[in-house]
Design a protein around this motif. Structure first.
Motif, PDB file in Angstrom:
ATOM      1  N   MET A  26       0.865  -1.664   0.140  1.00 42.73           N
ATOM      2  CA  MET A  26      -0.279   0.379   0.047  1.00 42.73           C
ATOM      3  C   MET A  26       0.412   0.750   0.261  1.00 42.73           C
ATOM      4  O   MET A  26       1.645   1.134   0.474  1.00 42.73           O
ATOM      5  CB  MET A  26      -1.083  -0.178   1.644  1.00 42.73           C
ATOM      6  CG  MET A  26      -2.156  -1.037   1.125  1.00 42.73           C
ATOM      7  SD  MET A  26      -2.693  -0.956   3.071  1.00 42.73           S
ATOM      8  CE  MET A  26      -1.317  -1.773   3.870  1.00 42.73           C
ATOM      9  N   GLY A  27       0.320   2.084  -0.678  1.00 42.80           N
ATOM     10  CA  GLY A  27       0.959   3.735  -0.373  1.00 42.80           C
ATOM     11  C   GLY A  27       0.534   4.681  -1.010  1.00 42.80           C
ATOM     12  O   GLY A  27      -0.781   4.408  -2.336  1.00 42.80           O
ATOM     13  N   PRO A  28       0.923   6.433  -0.469  1.00 42.46           N
ATOM     14  CA  PRO A  28       0.150   7.439  -2.058  1.00 42.46           C
ATOM     15  C   PRO A  28       0.944   6.749  -3.088  1.00 42.46           C
ATOM     16  O   PRO A  28       1.466   6.245  -3.431  1.00 42.46           O
ATOM     17  CB  PRO A  28       0.660   8.451  -0.892  1.00 42.46           C
ATOM     18  CG  PRO A  28       2.134   7.526  -0.157  1.00 42.46           C
ATOM     19  CD  PRO A  28       1.618   6.182   0.185  1.00 42.46           C
ATOM     20  N   THR A  29       0.173   7.619  -4.389  1.00 42.71           N
ATOM     21  CA  THR A  29       0.417   8.283  -5.079  1.00 42.71           C
ATOM     22  C   THR A  29       1.628   7.841  -5.577  1.00 42.71           C
ATOM     23  O   THR A  29       2.165   9.173  -4.705  1.00 42.71           O
ATOM     24  CB  THR A  29      -0.890   9.025  -5.921  1.00 42.71           C
ATOM     25  OG1 THR A  29      -0.704   8.801  -7.687  1.00 42.71           O
ATOM     26  CG2 THR A  29      -0.348  10.307  -5.316  1.00 42.71           C
ATOM     27  N   ALA A  30       2.704   7.490  -6.782  1.00 42.53           N
ATOM     28  CA  ALA A  30       3.805   8.460  -6.901  1.00 42.53           C
ATOM     29  C   ALA A  30       5.024   7.788  -5.972  1.00 42.53           C
ATOM     30  O   ALA A  30       5.774   8.382  -5.720  1.00 42.53           O
ATOM     31  CB  ALA A  30       3.978   9.850  -7.422  1.00 42.53           C
ATOM     32  N   SER A  31       4.145   7.038  -5.143  1.00 40.69           N
ATOM     33  CA  SER A  31       5.432   6.015  -4.603  1.00 40.69           C
ATOM     34  C   SER A  31       6.490   5.368  -5.323  1.00 40.69           C
ATOM     35  O   SER A  31       7.353   4.383  -4.006  1.00 40.69           O
ATOM     36  CB  SER A  31       4.463   6.065  -3.046  1.00 40.69           C
ATOM     37  OG  SER A  31       3.923   4.847  -3.284  1.00 40.69           O
ATOM     38  N   ILE A 113       0.286 -10.313  -4.705  1.00 37.71           N
ATOM     39  CA  ILE A 113       0.585  -9.605  -4.487  1.00 37.71           C
ATOM     40  C   ILE A 113      -0.442  -8.444  -4.633  1.00 37.71           C
ATOM     41  O   ILE A 113      -0.688  -7.725  -5.918  1.00 37.71           O
ATOM     42  CB  ILE A 113       1.593  -9.792  -4.954  1.00 37.71           C
ATOM     43  CG1 ILE A 113       2.627 -10.280  -4.625  1.00 37.71           C
ATOM     44  CG2 ILE A 113       2.202  -8.026  -4.680  1.00 37.71           C
ATOM     45  CD1 ILE A 113       3.766  -9.724  -5.353  1.00 37.71           C
ATOM     46  N   LEU A 114      -0.995  -8.038  -3.265  1.00 32.94           N
ATOM     47  CA  LEU A 114      -1.874  -6.787  -4.111  1.00 32.94           C
ATOM     48  C   LEU A 114      -1.027  -5.017  -4.291  1.00 32.94           C
ATOM     49  O   LEU A 114      -0.165  -5.201  -3.081  1.00 32.94           O
ATOM     50  CB  LEU A 114      -2.858  -6.489  -2.873  1.00 32.94           C
ATOM     51  CG  LEU A 114      -3.865  -8.137  -2.296  1.00 32.94           C
ATOM     52  CD1 LEU A 114      -4.903  -7.733  -1.213  1.00 32.94           C
ATOM     53  CD2 LEU A 114      -4.669  -7.809  -3.362  1.00 32.94           C
ATOM     54  N   ALA A 115      -1.451  -4.470  -5.048  1.00 30.87           N
ATOM     55  CA  ALA A 115      -0.773  -2.952  -4.847  1.00 30.87           C
ATOM     56  C   ALA A 115      -1.390  -2.197  -5.734  1.00 30.87           C
ATOM     57  O   ALA A 115      -2.316  -2.778  -6.752  1.00 30.87           O
ATOM     58  CB  ALA A 115       0.586  -3.262  -5.482  1.00 30.87           C
ATOM     59  N   GLY A 116      -1.663  -0.872  -4.687  1.00 32.04           N
ATOM     60  CA  GLY A 116      -2.314   0.484  -4.701  1.00 32.04           C
ATOM     61  C   GLY A 116      -1.700   1.445  -4.098  1.00 32.04           C
ATOM     62  O   GLY A 116      -1.747   0.974  -2.952  1.00 32.04           O
ATOM     63  N   GLY A 117      -2.735   2.200  -4.247  1.00 33.84           N
ATOM     64  CA  GLY A 117      -3.837   3.288  -3.062  1.00 33.84           C
ATOM     65  C   GLY A 117      -4.698   3.184  -2.636  1.00 33.84           C
ATOM     66  O   GLY A 117      -5.043   4.405  -2.149  1.00 33.84           O
ATOM     67  N   PHE A 207      -3.328 -12.001   5.580  1.00 35.49           N
ATOM     68  CA  PHE A 207      -2.298 -10.451   4.321  1.00 35.49           C
ATOM     69  C   PHE A 207      -1.349 -10.431   5.968  1.00 35.49           C
ATOM     70  O   PHE A 207      -1.647  -9.738   6.724  1.00 35.49           O
ATOM     71  CB  PHE A 207      -3.596  -9.256   5.071  1.00 35.49           C
ATOM     72  CG  PHE A 207      -4.844 -10.119   3.831  1.00 35.49           C
ATOM     73  CD1 PHE A 207      -4.730  -9.778   2.711  1.00 35.49           C
ATOM     74  CD2 PHE A 207      -5.918 -10.567   4.311  1.00 35.49           C
ATOM     75  CE1 PHE A 207      -5.871 -10.387   2.224  1.00 35.49           C
ATOM     76  CE2 PHE A 207      -6.899 -11.505   3.759  1.00 35.49           C
ATOM     77  CZ  PHE A 207      -6.776 -10.509   2.359  1.00 35.49           C
ATOM     78  N   ILE A 208      -0.035 -10.321   4.312  1.00 37.89           N
ATOM     79  CA  ILE A 208       1.207  -9.397   4.863  1.00 37.89           C
ATOM     80  C   ILE A 208       1.190  -8.349   4.618  1.00 37.89           C
ATOM     81  O   ILE A 208       1.115  -7.923   3.516  1.00 37.89           O
ATOM     82  CB  ILE A 208       2.385 -10.301   4.700  1.00 37.89           C
ATOM     83  CG1 ILE A 208       2.046 -11.905   5.450  1.00 37.89           C
ATOM     84  CG2 ILE A 208       3.813  -9.685   5.321  1.00 37.89           C
ATOM     85  CD1 ILE A 208       2.816 -13.236   5.356  1.00 37.89           C
ATOM     86  N   GLN A 209       1.557  -7.625   5.498  1.00 42.09           N
ATOM     87  CA  GLN A 209       1.205  -5.983   4.976  1.00 42.09           C
ATOM     88  C   GLN A 209       2.023  -4.822   4.584  1.00 42.09           C
ATOM     89  O   GLN A 209       2.706  -5.310   5.741  1.00 42.09           O
ATOM     90  CB  GLN A 209      -0.464  -5.374   5.239  1.00 42.09           C
ATOM     91  CG  GLN A 209      -1.311  -6.526   5.310  1.00 42.09           C
ATOM     92  CD  GLN A 209      -2.311  -5.578   6.164  1.00 42.09           C
ATOM     93  OE1 GLN A 209      -3.039  -4.328   6.199  1.00 42.09           O
ATOM     94  NE2 GLN A 209      -2.691  -5.842   7.164  1.00 42.09           N
ATOM     95  N   TRP A 300      -4.642   7.669   5.830  1.00 36.96           N
ATOM     96  CA  TRP A 300      -5.118   6.586   6.429  1.00 36.96           C
ATOM     97  C   TRP A 300      -4.377   5.383   6.568  1.00 36.96           C
ATOM     98  O   TRP A 300      -4.833   4.858   7.493  1.00 36.96           O
ATOM     99  CB  TRP A 300      -6.276   6.015   5.116  1.00 36.96           C
ATOM    100  CG  TRP A 300      -6.866   5.195   4.808  1.00 36.96           C
ATOM    101  CD1 TRP A 300      -6.878   4.000   5.820  1.00 36.96           C
ATOM    102  CD2 TRP A 300      -8.195   5.162   4.264  1.00 36.96           C
ATOM    103  NE1 TRP A 300      -7.922   3.250   5.890  1.00 36.96           N
ATOM    104  CE2 TRP A 300      -8.233   4.047   5.114  1.00 36.96           C
ATOM    105  CE3 TRP A 300      -9.219   6.170   3.581  1.00 36.96           C
ATOM    106  CZ2 TRP A 300     -10.464   3.700   4.325  1.00 36.96           C
ATOM    107  CZ3 TRP A 300     -10.094   5.494   3.405  1.00 36.96           C
ATOM    108  CH2 TRP A 300     -11.037   4.744   3.712  1.00 36.96           C
ATOM    109  N   LEU A 301      -2.790   5.394   5.745  1.00 37.71           N
ATOM    110  CA  LEU A 301      -2.253   4.661   6.408  1.00 37.71           C
ATOM    111  C   LEU A 301      -1.837   5.181   7.319  1.00 37.71           C
ATOM    112  O   LEU A 301      -1.080   3.890   8.109  1.00 37.71           O
ATOM    113  CB  LEU A 301      -1.249   4.735   5.311  1.00 37.71           C
ATOM    114  CG  LEU A 301      -1.208   3.624   3.685  1.00 37.71           C
ATOM    115  CD1 LEU A 301      -0.381   4.484   2.406  1.00 37.71           C
ATOM    116  CD2 LEU A 301      -1.286   3.008   4.181  1.00 37.71           C
TER     117      LEU A 301
END
Length: 326
Positions: A26-31, A113-117, A207-209, A300-301
């Motif tokens: 998880m992460g903010p845009t452009a990270s 692998i879940l990836a996004g924001g 879920f390993i986050q 949020w994170l």
């Protein structure tokens, strides 16, 4: 195959865990989430499930920074290019599709692998969705007539009269979510706030986050500005011009309200005036909107439990992830 047909009923084990492991980036845009997810997938024989509410749209590639085939480097990606821009895709639909993706990937002995924001998507998948009713076309028509007659702000005030928490959470210029909150109350007699507090059993996965966070906010702002300028150089304006020709699209659709697209749409419809000054205003507003999105994602994170924090650009990130999931 970007979108599975339906979930399966059985689950396979991965490593020594009692449940199959699912990795979340998880992460903010452009990270830098996409590049890290692809590199991780190559290391552990994984496949990437996009958790991004903009990458779902076909024909919206440049403004979403959608990875192309070269960037994917042979890694299979899911939930990209699955609907048309005029269509609406709910959080519940994402959860259904993501679960089906996970089950398909696990059944073949690979690692999801879940990836996004899009944190609402992560929240729905990992923490569960509340028992909300299905949409009712006739009731939605009545609510839309009320909005057309009295205005969106009046509808937001009406929502606040019986569900102050939802009204505080939902922006007064968000017609889709205002309408949904009113619809839920009228269908069930219970508020969206109450129903969202009722959670179903969690999914049978471990879920390993990880949260990919900027070491300094200024650096992230620089990355956002650079990426927006790169989009403009890559003919982002022409991409949105093509969308403007689609008579099914309008400014209130979730696709067009996406960061960057909204500002370019307004520019192309003359809302900023004409000439270079208008173009500069569009660019500035697009960058500011993207920064505001990143700020919301970071907020949020920071309140999200259970995620290991990684710093954007840290050379040790991959080693930390591999150690954590071993």
């Amino acid at each position: 195959m970007n979108r599975p047909s339906q979930p399966q009923s059985d689950h396979a084990d991965f490593a020594e865990s009692s449940f199959p492991k699912v990795i979340s980036l998880m992460g903010p845009t452009a990270s830098g989430k996409t590049a890290l997810a692809i590199e991780l997938a190559k290391r552990i024989d994984g496949e990437v499930i996009s958790v991004d509410s903009a990458l779902i749209y076909k024909g919206m590639d440049i403004g979403t920074a959608k990875p192309d085939s070269a960037e994917m480097r042979g890694v299979k990606h899911w939930l990209i290019d699955i609907i048309e821009p005029h269509e609406v895709y709910s959080v519940a639909e994402f959860r259904r599709d993501a679960v089906a993706c996970i089950e398909d990937i696990v059944s073949r002995g690979k690692v999801p692998i879940l990836a996004g924001g899009t944190m609402m998507y992560f929240n729905a998948l990992i923490k569960g969705l509340s028992p909300l009713p299905n949409a009712n076309a006739e009731l939605r028509k009545d609510i839309q007539e009320m909005i057309d007659r009295d205005g969106l702000q009046a509808a937001h005030q009406y929502l606040a009269s019986f569900d102050a928490q939802s009204a505080q959470r939902i922006h007064e210029n968000d017609p889709q979510r205002i309408m949904r909150a009113i619809e839920v109350y009228r269908l069930t007699g219970k508020t969206m706030t109450f129903l969202q507090s009722v959670k179903p059993p969690q999914l049978p996965y471990e879920f390993i986050q990880f949260s990919l966070m900027p070491s300094q906010r200024e650096h992230l702002h620089e990355r956002i500005a650079q990426r927006f300028d790169q989009m403009l150089q890559n003919k982002f304006e022409q991409e949105v011009e093509a969308l403007c020709k689609d008579t099914r699209l309008h400014a209130d659709l979730p696709s067009i309200r996406s960061v960057g697209y909204r500002q370019m749409w307004q520019y192309l419809h003359g809302e900023y005036g004409e000439g270079e000054k208008a173009h500069s205003e569009m660019r500035e507003k697009g960058i500011i909107a993207t920064r505001q999105l990143a700020k919301r994602q970071i907020t949020w994170l920071r309140s999200w439990d259970g995620a290991t924090e990684l710093l954007t650009g840290d050379e040790q990130n991959m080693n930390l992830i591999l150690h954590r999931i071993s």
